[in-house]
Design a protein around this motif. Structure first.
Motif, mmCIF file in Angstrom:
data_model
loop_
_atom_site.group_PDB
_atom_site.id
_atom_site.type_symbol
_atom_site.label_atom_id
_atom_site.label_comp_id
_atom_site.label_asym_id
_atom_site.label_seq_id
_atom_site.Cartn_x
_atom_site.Cartn_y
_atom_site.Cartn_z
ATOM 1 N N GLY A 38 10.139 92.760 59.339
ATOM 2 C CA GLY A 38 10.414 91.333 59.194
ATOM 3 C C GLY A 38 11.539 91.075 58.216
ATOM 4 O O GLY A 38 12.371 90.189 58.424
ATOM 5 N N LEU A 41 14.879 91.516 59.835
ATOM 6 C CA LEU A 41 15.261 90.434 60.726
ATOM 7 C C LEU A 41 15.765 89.199 59.978
ATOM 8 O O LEU A 41 16.452 88.366 60.552
ATOM 9 N N MET A 42 15.445 89.075 58.698
ATOM 10 C CA MET A 42 15.795 87.874 57.943
ATOM 11 C C MET A 42 17.278 87.780 57.607
ATOM 12 O O MET A 42 17.759 86.726 57.234
ATOM 13 N N ALA A 46 17.569 89.141 52.800
ATOM 14 C CA ALA A 46 16.328 89.841 53.113
ATOM 15 C C ALA A 46 15.623 90.365 51.866
ATOM 16 O O ALA A 46 14.417 90.183 51.711
ATOM 17 N N ASN A 96 12.835 78.475 58.792
ATOM 18 C CA ASN A 96 12.913 79.928 58.597
ATOM 19 C C ASN A 96 12.889 80.699 59.907
ATOM 20 O O ASN A 96 13.617 81.687 60.047
ATOM 21 N N ILE A 97 12.084 80.282 60.872
ATOM 22 C CA ILE A 97 12.072 81.041 62.132
ATOM 23 C C ILE A 97 13.369 80.844 62.904
ATOM 24 O O ILE A 97 13.811 81.740 63.604
ATOM 25 N N LYS A 99 16.206 80.795 61.608
ATOM 26 C CA LYS A 99 17.218 81.640 60.967
ATOM 27 C C LYS A 99 17.244 83.052 61.537
ATOM 28 O O LYS A 99 18.191 83.793 61.315
ATOM 29 N N VAL A 100 16.195 83.435 62.254
ATOM 30 C CA VAL A 100 16.147 84.777 62.839
ATOM 31 C C VAL A 100 17.151 84.822 63.985
ATOM 32 O O VAL A 100 16.968 84.177 65.012
ATOM 33 N N GLU A 101 18.216 85.565 63.772
ATOM 34 C CA GLU A 101 19.330 85.563 64.716
ATOM 35 C C GLU A 101 19.045 86.326 66.001
ATOM 36 O O GLU A 101 19.663 86.061 67.025
ATOM 37 N N THR A 102 18.119 87.270 65.974
ATOM 38 C CA THR A 102 17.870 88.104 67.147
ATOM 39 C C THR A 102 16.855 87.498 68.110
ATOM 40 O O THR A 102 16.622 88.048 69.180
ATOM 41 N N SER A 129 13.907 86.975 73.440
ATOM 42 C CA SER A 129 14.817 87.986 72.920
ATOM 43 C C SER A 129 15.037 89.035 73.999
ATOM 44 O O SER A 129 14.068 89.521 74.596
#
Length: 171
Positions: A38, A41-42, A46, A96-97, A99-102, A129
């Motif tokens: 996790g 992924l941030m 991170a 925040n979710i 912001k997860v680019e993937t 994804s």
């Protein structure tokens, strides 16, 4: 909390959870490994986010259906003030979710739901994804300075959520 056979009980959370047949729980070591993933992924912040999370977040358990990949996570987060509202907390979760680019998240409607005597704010999400789409549902309730979250993930559709959440009982 403690595990006894397939049942987890936690007085602080006020719940017990019994794993359905065919489900397995993650060990504490596996939960820590997932937390490391996790952090990756941030993105740029991170390591800072990891240090903050270590001070404020507790993952109590993670369990999954080995045949489908459906899973449940129960965790809490301690916030700096008991005055943080549910709306403020949920908006931070959404921020925040996203912001997860993937992973491409689509956020559904927010609802109030009662589960075994506890009032939760429920949030529906769809995550995509690499051409794979999963459904998620966040149940969040506030207890003083703590936000207690039950996060359900389904690869088989949102119909699986009822069985998952109904495995949690109040003590």
């Amino acid at each position: 909390g403690t595990w006894s056979d397939n049942t987890y009980s936690n007085d602080f959370l006020g719940i017990s959870y019994t794993m359905p047949d065919g489900w397995v729980r993650k060990t504490d070591e596996e939960i820590l490994e997932d937390m490391e993933l996790g952090v990756e992924l941030m993105g740029d912040n991170a390591e800072l986010n990891k240090k903050i999370a270590e001070l404020t977040s507790v993952t109590y358990f993670m369990a999954s259906d080995i045949s489908t990949g459906n899973n449940i996570i129960v965790m809490s987060e301690k916030v700096y003030s008991s005055n943080v509202s549910m709306d403020t907390y949920i908006e931070a979760v959404i921020t925040n979710i996203k912001k997860v680019e993937t992973i491409n998240y689509a956020v559904g409607e927010r609802k109030e739901e009662t589960v075994n005597g506890f009032k939760y704010t429920a949030l529906d999400l769809t995550a995509t994804s690499d051409g794979v789409t999963i459904n998620q549902k966040y149940y969040v309730r506030k207890n003083g300075r703590y936000f207690i979250s039950v996060i359900l993930t389904s690869t088989t559709g949102s119909e699986a959520f009822d069985e998952m959440i109904n495995s949690i009982k109040s003590l």
